[in-house]
Design an enzyme around this catalytic site. Sequence first.
Site, PDB file in Angstrom:
ATOM      1  N   HIS A 461      25.088  -9.689 -25.278  1.00  0.00           N
ATOM      2  CA  HIS A 461      25.497  -8.950 -24.085  1.00  0.00           C
ATOM      3  C   HIS A 461      26.728  -9.569 -23.444  1.00  0.00           C
ATOM      4  O   HIS A 461      27.573  -8.887 -22.882  1.00  0.00           O
ATOM      5  CB  HIS A 461      24.327  -8.898 -23.097  1.00  0.00           C
ATOM      6  CG  HIS A 461      23.273  -7.920 -23.531  1.00  0.00           C
ATOM      7  ND1 HIS A 461      21.981  -7.974 -23.123  1.00  0.00           N
ATOM      8  CD2 HIS A 461      23.356  -6.863 -24.366  1.00  0.00           C
ATOM      9  CE1 HIS A 461      21.299  -6.988 -23.677  1.00  0.00           C
ATOM     10  NE2 HIS A 461      22.110  -6.306 -24.441  1.00  0.00           N
ATOM     11  N   GLU A 698      35.190  19.836 -43.360  1.00  0.00           N
ATOM     12  CA  GLU A 698      34.520  18.536 -43.491  1.00  0.00           C
ATOM     13  C   GLU A 698      34.107  18.254 -44.924  1.00  0.00           C
ATOM     14  O   GLU A 698      33.612  17.187 -45.240  1.00  0.00           O
ATOM     15  CB  GLU A 698      33.249  18.500 -42.644  1.00  0.00           C
ATOM     16  CG  GLU A 698      33.429  18.992 -41.236  1.00  0.00           C
ATOM     17  CD  GLU A 698      32.213  18.747 -40.379  1.00  0.00           C
ATOM     18  OE1 GLU A 698      32.074  17.634 -39.874  1.00  0.00           O
ATOM     19  OE2 GLU A 698      31.406  19.674 -40.212  1.00  0.00           O
ATOM     20  N   CYS A 769      39.255  16.616 -35.276  1.00  0.00           N
ATOM     21  CA  CYS A 769      38.380  16.106 -34.222  1.00  0.00           C
ATOM     22  C   CYS A 769      37.523  14.954 -34.712  1.00  0.00           C
ATOM     23  O   CYS A 769      36.642  14.473 -34.008  1.00  0.00           O
ATOM     24  CB  CYS A 769      37.506  17.222 -33.642  1.00  0.00           C
ATOM     25  SG  CYS A 769      36.468  18.017 -34.875  1.00  0.00           S
TER      26      CYS A 769
HETATM   27  C1  PEP Z   1      33.394  14.778 -38.251  1.00  0.00           C
HETATM   28  O1  PEP Z   1      32.611  14.858 -39.191  1.00  0.00           O
HETATM   29  O2  PEP Z   1      34.499  14.188 -38.325  1.00  0.00           O
HETATM   30  C2  PEP Z   1      33.040  15.368 -36.935  1.00  0.00           C
HETATM   31  C3  PEP Z   1      33.894  15.432 -35.951  1.00  0.00           C
HETATM   32  O3  PEP Z   1      31.753  15.789 -36.806  1.00  0.00           O
HETATM   33  P1  PEP Z   1      30.520  14.823 -36.536  1.00  0.00           P
HETATM   34  O4  PEP Z   1      31.045  13.432 -36.373  1.00  0.00           O
HETATM   35  O5  PEP Z   1      29.826  15.353 -35.336  1.00  0.00           O
HETATM   36  O6  PEP Z   1      29.722  14.997 -37.785  1.00  0.00           O
HETATM   37 MG    MG Z   2      30.968  16.219 -39.035  1.00  0.00          MG
END
Ligand code: PEP
Ligand code: MG
Length: 836
Positions: A461, A698, A769
Amino acid sequence: MTNGSEPALLARELVLLRAKPGSKEDAIRQAAQMLVAGGCVDAAYADSMVRREAVANTFLGEGVAIPHGMGEDRHLVHRSGIAVLQVPGGVEWNPGQHAHLVVAIAAQSDAHITVLRRLTRLIQDRSRLVSLFVTDREQDIVGALSEDTPAQAGGKPAADLAERYEWTVAYPAGLHARPATRWVEIARSYASRVQVRAGNQLADAKNLVALLGLGLRAGDSIVLSADGHDAAAALARLKTVINSLTAQEKADAELAARRRAMPAQGWKAPEAQPAVVGIGASPGLAIGTVHKLSASEGVVPDQPVSLSDGGALLHEALRATRLQLKAIEDDTGRRLGAGDAGIFRAQAELLNDTDLITLTCQLMVEGHGVAWAWNQAVERMAAKLAALGNAVLAGRAADLRDVGRRVLGHIDPTLTGGTLEQLPDAPCILIATDLSPSDTANLDPQRVVGLATAHGGPTSHTAILSRTLGVPALVAGGAGLLDVAEGATAIIDGQSGCLYLNPSAADLDAARAYIDEQQKARAREAEQRSQPATTRDGHRVDIAANVNLPDQVSLALSQGAEGVGLMRTEFLFLERGSTPSEDEQYETYLAMARALDERPLIVRALDIGGDKQVAHLELPHEDNPFLGVRGARLLLRRADLLEPQLRALYRAAKAGAQLSIMFPMITSVPEIVSLRETCARIRTELDAPEVPLGIMIEVPAAAIQADALARHADFFSVGTNDLTQYALAIDRQNPELAGEADSLHPAVLRLIRMTVEGAERHGRWVGVCGGLAGDAYGAALLTGLGVHELSMTPRDIPAVKARLRGTELTALRALAQRALDCETAAQVRALDGADA
Ligand code: PEP
Ligand code: MG
């Protein structure tokens, strides 16, 4: 339990039944003789054991005595072992106290604690203990003292309660204090008895220390069970919370693994060699004067008071400490964030431990003063935790001592032992054996510019708090650290874990220049985060945040987010015990859009499966969940999940929310075609406006076929976390391979490039993302690859914006091209800066 390569602590030959020693000393010498015969100790150890009786009381209670030698005579111990004298008639140990089992201990290292732990457990099972006083089988005694499990009458296995739930520990770091605290909170909110069983070990789920004492690690099988009128509800709720914490725990572990895998970039001293090399715990470079904290081994005096006064004092001190910890939790939460604040919530939970309070009271009943009794109880419990050989529990021992010191300060203000009061005025580098989380949280980063501890680990911690405070820190510097001279000038590098002493003028100049550069960079980032991410040659990249709840939006906006590029809606399901209704979802989506005030919002339809298991959906078990029915595949099979969500989204759009819908884990064209059809039908039914419908890229198949998918999707967002996992065939949660699961692998970059090209053919835009978007260098490369929008954790936004604003699109395009031509991720990393 013994390690196969070591002799057992206790063997049958070292048990003597039906002994009739004439006196305590006779008993000790008989036991010592057995230890000598067993090759455990030198003959001189017997005298040492007798001497010990003059300075300490070795009567453990309940008819058990534990004679052992003086600490300074440990060299007389050849190997750890115990010898047991069974004295059915008893031998007087202290006036009025009779020993029926004389357990003589010869201990190297922590074997002593191991024996005590077994004995204390045995003592709690009175009937079994008494049977050992008279048994005529040595094996009974050997068996009882060789078990690490709680003693069970008649050797029966530990039993579960009426309602049961089996679980395999899925937290990568095991059951540590923060999730355990949540378990305890939930268990306590029900009247039923709730217990956790691991093998033959049982713990009360309402008792944090007992729960931690199970030492549960990832992969351990446990059974939670409950008994009482609300047992079923208690277990159902626990099941939900336990599983919802899994996602968070896994995400934390992934992040930690990624951070560990990051190359240690940083500073190199032109002349000095490091004087101490520990483990880097909090990055950054600092120059300061060494200030050593003397270990505050304050003696706690034993001043007996009446039991009623002592009891009242303890009660009041515990109450005051709870209030104080609540205040610290609130304050830490505001200053450093909820995660760090949880450290103090877990500490407060330690105060509810019944064993701790019971032990304190027993010591007070024996005639000891309240402060002494409390301190002893804390020390004994902490030693017990530290001796379990588990780093997580050793960390909790530090927390227990920390919280124990607070209580002590309330019992008697002269005993606070404030260690940080006499800090020098000039900025200092603090050197200590260890530092408590409380002291760390209260450090003033203006005065303490660096922190080095001899003990501790990067996950303690203290280390977590120093990272949040931005104070460079090293831990595990070793005992040599404490020999550093007070007042010496030093440079600490919290990235590499190095401490440089008495640096030359050239070293100091280089360090100052580096620190200056870092400070300027941070100041620039802060100033720039509200500006758009426009490159010097005028190309703008949209910067959004990954945010799941409406009340997190304001923080994201303050970091410079221009919208939300990924709202992971599965968290609405994961954090509660039931599927949110259509109305509840509608309220949440609308609140999210309102918090964003017309800025873009991309809501991802449920991405359940893989690492995000929602317990209450009771989906079938899959051997390979990442390759199973997850994301869009589940949505297409479960209209009961998909349709209420889509209706809620279209209703929110009709009420004015500016939103887009995005589908996860798309692998092929028919999936998006089918999802679009459902959207169209629901939209028509509700007479709602059209909203953009996008998909996540993905899976390599989707990237390769991006041109075909682009006909049917309005936009793409690349999930680099999963794309990396599937492209490289590396489970994203496998810590062993975390260093290789690098999103900068040229193969991943080529898939992203293919995605952009496919999208361009149909005039679609592409965002990212996944985690790569939040990495400043990754963001630069993605921009060069033609990505239009980047969505990331809010705290990553300032650095990403600064990076993009400092470069040109043409340079980034050239950089991306070179990266695509690289052979390895390492080569791609080595290009960092080539666009400057
Ligand atoms: C990813 O796979 O990069 C994504 C943004 O989705 P998650 O991390 O929620 O699977
Ligand atoms: Mg994902």
